[in-house]
Design a protein around this motif. Structure first.
Motif, PDB file in Angstrom:
ATOM      1  N   PRO A   1       0.838  -1.203   0.000  1.00  0.00           N
ATOM      2  CA  PRO A   1       0.000   0.000   0.000  1.00  0.00           C
ATOM      3  C   PRO A   1       0.873   1.253   0.000  1.00  0.00           C
ATOM      4  O   PRO A   1       1.952   1.262   0.598  1.00  0.00           O
ATOM      5  CB  PRO A   1      -0.779  -0.117   1.303  1.00  0.00           C
ATOM      6  N   LEU A   2       0.407   2.301  -0.648  1.00  0.00           N
ATOM      7  CA  LEU A   2       1.104   3.584  -0.567  1.00  0.00           C
ATOM      8  C   LEU A   2       1.062   4.063   0.890  1.00  0.00           C
ATOM      9  O   LEU A   2       0.094   3.804   1.608  1.00  0.00           O
ATOM     10  CB  LEU A   2       0.454   4.595  -1.493  1.00  0.00           C
ATOM     11  N   PRO A   3       2.073   4.770   1.332  1.00  0.00           N
ATOM     12  CA  PRO A   3       2.189   5.078   2.767  1.00  0.00           C
ATOM     13  C   PRO A   3       1.341   6.234   3.284  1.00  0.00           C
ATOM     14  O   PRO A   3       1.336   6.481   4.489  1.00  0.00           O
ATOM     15  CB  PRO A   3       3.681   5.397   2.921  1.00  0.00           C
ATOM     16  N   VAL A   4       0.639   6.948   2.402  1.00  0.00           N
ATOM     17  CA  VAL A   4      -0.125   8.111   2.865  1.00  0.00           C
ATOM     18  C   VAL A   4      -1.265   8.385   1.897  1.00  0.00           C
ATOM     19  O   VAL A   4      -1.205   8.008   0.719  1.00  0.00           O
ATOM     20  CB  VAL A   4       0.805   9.347   2.976  1.00  0.00           C
TER      21      VAL A   4
ATOM     22  N   GLY B   1      12.323   8.862  -7.191  1.00  0.00           N
ATOM     23  CA  GLY B   1      11.243   8.239  -6.423  1.00  0.00           C
ATOM     24  C   GLY B   1       9.921   8.849  -6.835  1.00  0.00           C
ATOM     25  O   GLY B   1       9.799   9.396  -7.939  1.00  0.00           O
ATOM     26  N   ILE B   2       8.915   8.782  -5.964  1.00  0.00           N
ATOM     27  CA  ILE B   2       7.627   9.415  -6.241  1.00  0.00           C
ATOM     28  C   ILE B   2       7.343  10.457  -5.165  1.00  0.00           C
ATOM     29  O   ILE B   2       7.838  10.357  -4.042  1.00  0.00           O
ATOM     30  CB  ILE B   2       6.477   8.385  -6.292  1.00  0.00           C
ATOM     31  N   SER B   3       6.549  11.462  -5.518  1.00  0.00           N
ATOM     32  CA  SER B   3       6.159  12.513  -4.580  1.00  0.00           C
ATOM     33  C   SER B   3       4.645  12.535  -4.474  1.00  0.00           C
ATOM     34  O   SER B   3       3.946  12.554  -5.489  1.00  0.00           O
ATOM     35  CB  SER B   3       6.679  13.876  -5.047  1.00  0.00           C
TER      36      SER B   3
ATOM     37  N   GLY C   1       6.911   1.511  -8.886  1.00  0.00           N
ATOM     38  CA  GLY C   1       5.595   1.260  -9.474  1.00  0.00           C
ATOM     39  C   GLY C   1       5.116  -0.176  -9.398  1.00  0.00           C
ATOM     40  O   GLY C   1       3.967  -0.432  -9.002  1.00  0.00           O
ATOM     41  N   PRO C   2       5.946  -1.166  -9.775  1.00  0.00           N
ATOM     42  CA  PRO C   2       5.469  -2.555  -9.760  1.00  0.00           C
ATOM     43  C   PRO C   2       5.087  -3.068  -8.374  1.00  0.00           C
ATOM     44  O   PRO C   2       4.374  -4.072  -8.278  1.00  0.00           O
ATOM     45  CB  PRO C   2       6.670  -3.333 -10.315  1.00  0.00           C
ATOM     46  N   TRP C   3       5.528  -2.426  -7.318  1.00  0.00           N
ATOM     47  CA  TRP C   3       5.254  -2.928  -5.962  1.00  0.00           C
ATOM     48  C   TRP C   3       3.898  -2.462  -5.420  1.00  0.00           C
ATOM     49  O   TRP C   3       3.346  -3.100  -4.539  1.00  0.00           O
ATOM     50  CB  TRP C   3       6.365  -2.493  -5.006  1.00  0.00           C
ATOM     51  N   TRP C   4       3.381  -1.330  -5.937  1.00  0.00           N
ATOM     52  CA  TRP C   4       2.146  -0.796  -5.349  1.00  0.00           C
ATOM     53  C   TRP C   4       0.953  -1.675  -5.682  1.00  0.00           C
ATOM     54  O   TRP C   4       0.852  -2.235  -6.771  1.00  0.00           O
ATOM     55  CB  TRP C   4       1.875   0.624  -5.840  1.00  0.00           C
ATOM     56  N   ALA C   5       0.037  -1.789  -4.753  1.00  0.00           N
ATOM     57  CA  ALA C   5      -1.188  -2.565  -4.963  1.00  0.00           C
ATOM     58  C   ALA C   5      -1.963  -1.985  -6.131  1.00  0.00           C
ATOM     59  O   ALA C   5      -2.055  -0.761  -6.297  1.00  0.00           O
ATOM     60  CB  ALA C   5      -2.046  -2.558  -3.694  1.00  0.00           C
ATOM     61  N   ALA C   6      -2.547  -2.860  -6.943  1.00  0.00           N
ATOM     62  CA  ALA C   6      -3.199  -2.427  -8.178  1.00  0.00           C
ATOM     63  C   ALA C   6      -4.361  -1.488  -7.953  1.00  0.00           C
ATOM     64  O   ALA C   6      -4.681  -0.659  -8.798  1.00  0.00           O
ATOM     65  CB  ALA C   6      -3.666  -3.647  -8.969  1.00  0.00           C
ATOM     66  N   ASN C   7      -5.037  -1.565  -6.806  1.00  0.00           N
ATOM     67  CA  ASN C   7      -6.224  -0.752  -6.568  1.00  0.00           C
ATOM     68  C   ASN C   7      -5.913   0.613  -5.983  1.00  0.00           C
ATOM     69  O   ASN C   7      -6.793   1.352  -5.603  1.00  0.00           O
ATOM     70  CB  ASN C   7      -7.202  -1.482  -5.639  1.00  0.00           C
ATOM     71  N   GLU C   8      -4.645   0.963  -5.852  1.00  0.00           N
ATOM     72  CA  GLU C   8      -4.296   2.245  -5.231  1.00  0.00           C
ATOM     73  C   GLU C   8      -4.538   3.397  -6.191  1.00  0.00           C
ATOM     74  O   GLU C   8      -5.236   4.340  -5.901  1.00  0.00           O
ATOM     75  CB  GLU C   8      -2.827   2.221  -4.781  1.00  0.00           C
TER      76      GLU C   8
END
Length: 448
Positions: free
Chosen positions: A312-315, A335-337, A435-442
């Motif tokens: 899951p994304l952290p925030v 990274g991502i912001s 990107g590949p690690w984040w849950a698809a529904n996020e």
């Protein structure tokens, strides 16, 4: 019989024509305040208000004491404490998302209400013409009266029944009734949304109080296990000032700092064990979210490399910069912001050991997790971190909170006045696409 019904329509139309103006000018002029002695009734009312305030304060104190006792009991069972931490943090993030959605709906509804008011205001000439015709048809001049939109709508519906008497006015009355009906419905929707928003804000305050108590208990236990915790943290800050980049910081922490070195060693051992398990279960189905259900674990549930599509994304927030894009100064984003709301809860995206927690150069408050297998997760831009170096944290566990403004350097933030969380994944010291690690529904809008 005609005159009373026509008077109703006349009053309703007057209300429609002057409704927008009345909202801005006020419906009555309050008399000038006068200095007078306080009456016994006023004194009694103030005493009652004071008693009510004291009762609320006492209830809050009793609730706080009960919560502390409950948390102390939970603290005796590490698994239950972890479960409560993760569940409560998830509740906070869920309510944060609901509040964001309610605020967006309110903004839309308020805009539609303003449009309805403007439409009614722009139809004054038409309404005046209808009024003039009705006044000529009536036997007496109707009284000047301001009523609520609901009253105006009811009057119009009643008067429209006289279509056979004044058929030329029916079409105009129907149009005005439609606009008033929309305005009434909008105001009811806005009131409902505001009530729900208030309830959600009360709930998040309660959940945040509980979460704070849980975090305090977790850190109390951690402090009892790490007697030299303050000295370790101070030394970590000193070491961080001696290096110039993130890779140097990671290497320095895991080499020179005792608790970070132990965390790195545990991560390496856990990775070897997980690799052996993964090899034995290679023929089994791809792991799913259920692998994270064991709250008593003291090492990662699965290899980090096997967690693709599960994290899951952290925030809660909106992604404003992605991996590989421009960093705004001619470089590439590593990274991502994520732009967040002030005070948002930050949770861990994965299992791992804390190898650094503190300020670092232009990153604001920085948290580094060793996820095992040569992987590190960097999270930066928070205002306050609530974990210590050497701790093992579980996926979804609360670890930090956002501030009210950006804590990250301007090259990482689109708007310096808005909090921005920066997340970076590294493999053997090299930034990789998370990107590949984040849950698809996020998706772009983080739901938590």
């Amino acid at each position: 019989m005609r005159a009373p019904f026509l008077n109703l329509l006349l009053m309703a139309s007057c209300a429609a024509a002057s409704f927008a103006q009345a909202q801005t000018q006020g419906q009555a002029i309050a008399p000038a305040p006068q200095t007078a002695a306080i009456s016994p009734d006023a004194i009694k009312q103030r005493e009652q208000e004071l008693e009510a305030a004291r009762a609320r304060q006492k209830a809050a104190e009793e609730a706080q004491a009960k919560l502390k006792a409950e948390i102390a009991t939970l603290g005796q069972d590490r698994t239950q404490l972890n479960q409560q931490l993760i569940d409560t943090a998830a509740n906070v993030r869920t309510v944060e998302a609901k509040i964001d959605e309610a605020e967006a709906r309110l903004k839309t509804l308020n805009g539609r209400e303003q449009q309805a008011r403007s439409s009614l205001d722009s139809r004054r000439a038409d309404i005046v013409e209808v009024l003039a015709a009705l006044q000529r048809a009536g036997r007496r001049t109707p009284p000047a009266l301001l009523v609520r939109p609901e009253d105006a709508l009811q009057s119009l519906r009643t008067a429209m029944l006289l279509g056979a008497v004044v058929p030329e006015l029916r079409g105009r009355a129907e149009t005005i009734a439609s606009e008033l009906g929309e305005l009434v419905a909008l105001r009811k929707s806005i009131a409902s949304e505001r009530d729900q928003l208030a309830a959600d804000r009360d709930k998040i305050r309660s959940d945040q109080t509980r979460l704070t108590a849980l975090v305090d208990e977790r850190q109390r236990q951690q402090a009892s296990r790490e007697k030299d915790l303050d000295a370790e943290n101070s030394r970590a800050i000193t070491l961080s000032k001696q290096v110039g980049d993130l890779q140097g910081l990671i290497a320095k922490m895991e080499q020179d700092l005792q608790s970070a070195a132990k965390a790195a060693e545990k991560a390496a051992e856990a990775a070897k064990q997980a690799e052996a398990k993964a090899a034995a279960a290679a023929a089994s189905a791809k792991p799913g979210p259920a692998v994270f259900k064991d709250r008593s674990r003291t090492s990662p549930a699965i290899l980090f490399a096997s967690a693709k599509g599960l994290l899951p994304l952290p925030v809660n927030g909106n992604k404003i910069r992605d991996f590989g894009g421009s960093d705004g100064v001619g470089g590439v984003q590593k990274g991502i912001s994520l732009a967040t709301k002030p005070g948002s809860q930050v949770t861990t995206p994965c299992d791992g050991w804390v190898v650094y927690a503190g300020p670092f150069r232009s990153y604001g408050q920085l948290l580094i997790l060793n996820a095992g297998g040569g992987y590190h997760v960097l999270i930066a831009g928070m205002e306050r971190i609530s974990v210590n170096i050497g701790q093992f944290v579980l996926t979804g566990e609360p670890v930090a909170t956002m501030g009210s403004t950006s804590q990250v350097a301007s090259i990482l933030a689109t708007n310096a006045s808005q909090p921005v969380l920066y997340v970076e994944f590294r493999k053997d010291g090299t930034p990789i696409d998370p990107g590949p690690w984040w849950a698809a529904n996020e998706g772009e809008k983080v739901r938590g």
